[in-house]
Write an enzyme that holds these catalytic residues in place. Structure first.
Site, short mmCIF file in Angstrom:
data_model
loop_
_atom_site.label_atom_id
_atom_site.label_comp_id
_atom_site.label_asym_id
_atom_site.label_seq_id
_atom_site.Cartn_x
_atom_site.Cartn_y
_atom_site.Cartn_z
N GLU A 1 38.47 43.22 30.34
CA GLU A 1 38.31 44.34 30.19
C GLU A 1 38.07 44.71 28.75
O GLU A 1 37.77 45.77 28.46
CB GLU A 1 40.27 44.84 29.72
N ARG B 1 47.11 56.06 33.68
CA ARG B 1 47.97 55.38 33.93
C ARG B 1 48.97 56.58 34.56
O ARG B 1 49.84 57.70 33.86
CB ARG B 1 49.38 54.95 33.03
N ALA C 1 45.88 43.16 29.76
CA ALA C 1 46.91 42.53 30.91
C ALA C 1 46.51 43.27 32.48
O ALA C 1 45.14 44.24 32.60
CB ALA C 1 48.08 42.67 30.69
N GLU D 1 36.13 47.53 39.72
CA GLU D 1 35.34 48.47 40.41
C GLU D 1 36.29 49.78 40.03
O GLU D 1 36.26 51.06 39.78
CB GLU D 1 35.16 48.94 41.40
#
Length: 186
Positions: free
Chosen positions: A99, A67, A79, A141
């Protein structure tokens, strides 16, 4: 959003600051309940979903990903943001598959909540997914994730160590703990 609310802040001007792919930012000037004015910096977001996916052997599917705002990787439940006009349950199905590669027989809305109502209007819809079937992940991607299967104790340890820190995953962890304690709301 009613002017009858004694705490209502009436907007008297609004200045757009940024119009991006994920968020929009504006500064509103408002009249406060006492008649004075103030500025409010506001982030507009289309909303998002999160999925607390539980396997038949009572493991939580989670993803570890980098992140950028935190400059580190953290562990989260799957999420993603809602696309314009997309129903939250369809977004939950899509994000779980993208995911983790898993699909769910049952998706149940656990709760919808505002993530940071002091400055953002983002609403997050938290689903519980059960009856999981493994498949192949289909990440975007620009999305790189590591899929994890965590026991409740492993998730607790990761939370204590600071590897699980985002609100949606902490809420899911507490809901999972409540379920294990016999509360029937999950």
């Amino acid at each position: 959003m009613s002017e009858k609310d004694p705490l209502f802040e009436k907007t008297i001007s609004s200045q757009p600051i940024y119009d991006g792919r994920i968020i929009k930012v504006k500064v509103d000037e408002v009249v406060l309940p006492n008649g004075k004015t103030a500025k409010r910096e506001i982030v507009n977001h289309q909303g998002a979903v999160a999925v607390m996916a539980l396997t038949d052997d009572n493991k939580l599917l989670a993803v570890r990903q980098f992140r950028k705002p935190l400059e580190r990787s953290i562990i989260e439940i799957p999420a993603g943001k809602l696309e314009r006009g997309e129903e939250p349950i369809e977004c939950a199905r899509r994000e779980l598959l993208e995911e983790t590669g898993y699909t769910a027989k049952v998706l149940t809305l656990l709760s919808s909540f505002y993530t940071s109502p002091g400055f953002a209007d983002e609403i997050l819809h938290l689903f519980v997914a059960t009856g999981l079937t493994a498949g192949e992940a289909q990440p975007d991607e620009d999305e790189f994730v590591e899929v994890l299967h965590l026991s409740l104790e492993e998730a607790r340890q990761l939370h204590a160590a600071g590897d699980i820190r985002d609100a949606k995953t902490v809420v899911a962890l507490f809901a999972w703990e409540a379920k294990m304690l016999g509360f029937n709301h999950v």
